[in-house]
Design a protein around this motif. Structure first.
Motif, PDB file in Angstrom:
ATOM      1  N   ARG A 103       0.960  -1.406   0.321  1.00  0.00           N
ATOM      2  CA  ARG A 103      -0.436  -0.128   0.491  1.00  0.00           C
ATOM      3  C   ARG A 103       0.852   1.130  -0.086  1.00  0.00           C
ATOM      4  N   LEU A 104       1.742   1.423   0.034  1.00  0.00           N
ATOM      5  CA  LEU A 104       3.027   2.395  -0.254  1.00  0.00           C
ATOM      6  C   LEU A 104       2.361   2.417  -1.774  1.00  0.00           C
ATOM      7  N   PRO A 105       2.979   4.265  -2.174  1.00  0.00           N
ATOM      8  CA  PRO A 105       3.075   4.446  -3.335  1.00  0.00           C
ATOM      9  C   PRO A 105       3.429   3.639  -4.260  1.00  0.00           C
ATOM     10  N   ARG A 106       4.984   3.258  -4.360  1.00  0.00           N
ATOM     11  CA  ARG A 106       5.209   2.531  -4.766  1.00  0.00           C
ATOM     12  C   ARG A 106       6.565   1.631  -4.420  1.00  0.00           C
ATOM     13  N   LEU A 107       6.854   0.306  -4.602  1.00  0.00           N
ATOM     14  CA  LEU A 107       8.002  -0.370  -4.568  1.00  0.00           C
ATOM     15  C   LEU A 107       9.080   0.182  -3.503  1.00  0.00           C
ATOM     16  N   PRO A 108       9.452   0.054  -2.095  1.00  0.00           N
ATOM     17  CA  PRO A 108      10.636   0.306  -1.736  1.00  0.00           C
ATOM     18  C   PRO A 108      11.710  -0.637  -2.281  1.00  0.00           C
ATOM     19  N   ASP A 109      13.449   0.474  -2.232  1.00  0.00           N
ATOM     20  CA  ASP A 109      13.882   0.018  -2.589  1.00  0.00           C
ATOM     21  C   ASP A 109      14.642  -1.480  -1.720  1.00  0.00           C
ATOM     22  N   TYR A 110      14.443  -0.893  -0.286  1.00  0.00           N
ATOM     23  CA  TYR A 110      15.101  -1.769   0.740  1.00  0.00           C
ATOM     24  C   TYR A 110      13.727  -2.008   1.464  1.00  0.00           C
ATOM     25  N   VAL A 111      13.913  -3.069   2.591  1.00  0.00           N
ATOM     26  CA  VAL A 111      12.887  -2.834   3.449  1.00  0.00           C
ATOM     27  C   VAL A 111      13.331  -3.910   4.945  1.00  0.00           C
ATOM     28  N   LEU A 112      13.269  -2.909   6.004  1.00  0.00           N
ATOM     29  CA  LEU A 112      13.566  -3.124   6.771  1.00  0.00           C
ATOM     30  C   LEU A 112      12.851  -3.799   8.151  1.00  0.00           C
ATOM     31  N   VAL A 113      13.262  -4.806   8.540  1.00  0.00           N
ATOM     32  CA  VAL A 113      11.188  -5.596   9.019  1.00  0.00           C
ATOM     33  C   VAL A 113      11.692  -5.704  10.493  1.00  0.00           C
ATOM     34  N   ASP A 114      11.413  -5.401  11.556  1.00  0.00           N
ATOM     35  CA  ASP A 114      11.621  -5.708  13.317  1.00  0.00           C
ATOM     36  C   ASP A 114      11.084  -6.914  13.285  1.00  0.00           C
ATOM     37  N   GLY A 115      12.343  -8.249  14.027  1.00  0.00           N
ATOM     38  CA  GLY A 115      11.945  -9.152  14.223  1.00  0.00           C
ATOM     39  C   GLY A 115      13.023 -10.585  13.964  1.00  0.00           C
ATOM     40  N   ASN A 116      12.757 -11.191  13.811  1.00  0.00           N
ATOM     41  CA  ASN A 116      14.317 -12.215  12.627  1.00  0.00           C
ATOM     42  C   ASN A 116      13.624 -12.900  11.502  1.00  0.00           C
ATOM     43  N   LYS A 117      12.309 -13.117  10.816  1.00  0.00           N
ATOM     44  CA  LYS A 117      11.560 -13.667  10.009  1.00  0.00           C
ATOM     45  C   LYS A 117      11.427 -12.476   8.693  1.00  0.00           C
ATOM     46  N   LEU A 118      11.684 -12.802   8.025  1.00  0.00           N
ATOM     47  CA  LEU A 118      11.433 -11.963   6.328  1.00  0.00           C
ATOM     48  C   LEU A 118       9.644 -12.546   5.509  1.00  0.00           C
ATOM     49  N   PRO A 119       9.084 -11.714   5.763  1.00  0.00           N
ATOM     50  CA  PRO A 119       8.259 -12.361   4.283  1.00  0.00           C
ATOM     51  C   PRO A 119       8.546 -11.542   2.755  1.00  0.00           C
ATOM     52  N   SER A 120       8.140 -12.068   1.975  1.00  0.00           N
ATOM     53  CA  SER A 120       9.027 -11.750   0.546  1.00  0.00           C
ATOM     54  C   SER A 120       7.843 -10.186  -0.092  1.00  0.00           C
ATOM     55  N   PHE A 121       9.116  -9.536   0.236  1.00  0.00           N
ATOM     56  CA  PHE A 121       8.162  -7.702  -0.273  1.00  0.00           C
ATOM     57  C   PHE A 121       8.364  -7.846  -1.768  1.00  0.00           C
ATOM     58  N   CYS A 123      11.402  -7.330  -2.804  1.00  0.00           N
ATOM     59  CA  CYS A 123      12.505  -6.947  -2.793  1.00  0.00           C
ATOM     60  C   CYS A 123      13.789  -6.620  -2.187  1.00  0.00           C
ATOM     61  N   ARG A 124      14.653  -6.346  -2.008  1.00  0.00           N
ATOM     62  CA  ARG A 124      15.710  -6.805  -1.111  1.00  0.00           C
ATOM     63  C   ARG A 124      14.996  -6.228   0.651  1.00  0.00           C
ATOM     64  N   ALA A 125      15.391  -6.960   1.656  1.00  0.00           N
ATOM     65  CA  ALA A 125      14.598  -6.928   3.085  1.00  0.00           C
ATOM     66  C   ALA A 125      15.474  -7.160   3.723  1.00  0.00           C
ATOM     67  N   GLU A 126      15.446  -6.340   5.177  1.00  0.00           N
ATOM     68  CA  GLU A 126      16.569  -7.129   6.206  1.00  0.00           C
ATOM     69  C   GLU A 126      15.409  -7.509   8.046  1.00  0.00           C
ATOM     70  N   ALA A 127      16.412  -8.578   8.084  1.00  0.00           N
ATOM     71  CA  ALA A 127      15.142  -9.062   9.540  1.00  0.00           C
ATOM     72  C   ALA A 127      15.837  -8.752  11.076  1.00  0.00           C
ATOM     73  N   LEU A 128      15.947  -7.391  11.315  1.00  0.00           N
ATOM     74  CA  LEU A 128      16.689  -6.864  12.351  1.00  0.00           C
ATOM     75  C   LEU A 128      16.053  -7.512  13.798  1.00  0.00           C
ATOM     76  N   VAL A 129      16.231  -8.048  15.120  1.00  0.00           N
ATOM     77  CA  VAL A 129      15.534  -8.075  15.766  1.00  0.00           C
ATOM     78  C   VAL A 129      15.445  -6.795  16.506  1.00  0.00           C
ATOM     79  N   GLY A 130      14.667  -7.124  17.274  1.00  0.00           N
ATOM     80  CA  GLY A 130      14.992  -5.252  18.181  1.00  0.00           C
ATOM     81  C   GLY A 130      14.788  -4.541  17.186  1.00  0.00           C
ATOM     82  N   GLY A 131      14.527  -4.566  15.943  1.00  0.00           N
ATOM     83  CA  GLY A 131      14.025  -3.322  15.268  1.00  0.00           C
ATOM     84  C   GLY A 131      14.116  -1.539  15.570  1.00  0.00           C
ATOM     85  N   ASP A 132      12.896  -2.048  16.272  1.00  0.00           N
ATOM     86  CA  ASP A 132      11.924  -0.358  16.747  1.00  0.00           C
ATOM     87  C   ASP A 132      12.555   0.210  17.662  1.00  0.00           C
TER      88      ASP A 132
END
Length: 209
Positions: A103-121, A123-132
């Motif tokens: 629901r973003l206007p367009r796909l981001p270049d990179y995604v940072l996700v809080d946690g240790n598991k990544l869904p598929s977006f 685009c490139r993405a990274e899971a960060l434990v304690g990311g918030d």
């Protein structure tokens, strides 16, 4: 306190993504995706933090200001209680995250996700434990998701007031558990969660399900 270091290291449009509502007995799981396309104003960066560490009034104030930040993009997504029951909470949370990014206007270049598991977006993405607690974008997403989910539960409380959802956001408080026994299970309860499932089984044994 979170900062903008990781977003600047990756460059481009970096979305921070977080979800709220894995633990409650009722209601949806809600996710948000936030892109600070032109950076974060210093005074706002000074107050953004993991939503769990902020008082409700502070979260509301930040959430009200975020849409007016220059260059910001915000996407919101949710998975219903029935989707939680069908998919399990882990996959439902990932679905909510995917919907938020979509629901973003367009796909981001990179995604940072809080946690240790990544869904598929897609685009490139990274899971960060304690990311918030590390990324301002993730922390902002956690605030948006928390505020939106609390508002949803407050609206549901108007129709089903016995459970105290305007105060407990669907978590298994004493009031909520007592209401499950006295008022029964609603369409917004997660029927695969142990406390709710046991109540359904109990009512079935009594012939009241």
């Amino acid at each position: 306190m979170p900062d903008f270091t990781r977003e600047q290291q990756h460059g481009g449009r970096v979305a921070g993504v977080d979800e709220v509502g894995r633990g409650p007995l009722a209601g949806p799981v809600v996710a948000a995706a936030v892109v600070f396309g032109a950076g974060v104003p210093d005074d706002l960066a000074a107050v953004i933090d993991d939503s769990k560490k902020l008082k409700p009034a502070v979260r509301e104030a930040i959430a009200a200001r975020l849409p007016d930040v220059p260059g910001i993009e915000i996407g919101l997504g949710a998975a219903s209680a029935s989707e939680v029951d069908t998919l399990n909470i882990h996959h439902a949370a990932h679905l909510a995250m995917q919907r938020a990014v979509a629901r973003l206007p367009r796909l981001p270049d990179y995604v940072l996700v809080d946690g240790n598991k990544l869904p598929s977006f897609g685009c490139r993405a990274e899971a960060l434990v304690g990311g918030d607690a590390l990324s301002l974008s993730i922390a902002a997403a956690s605030i948006m998701a928390k505020v939106v989910r609390d508002r949803i539960m407050a609206r549901l409380d108007v129709r089903w007031p016995a459970y105290g959802w305007d105060r407990n956001s669907g978590y298994g408080t004493v009031v909520h558990r007592a209401a499950l026994s006295s008022a029964g299970v609603t369409p917004h309860h997660r029927k695969t969660f142990g406390t709710v499932r046991r109540q359904i089984e109990h009512l079935a044994m009594e012939g009241r399900a």
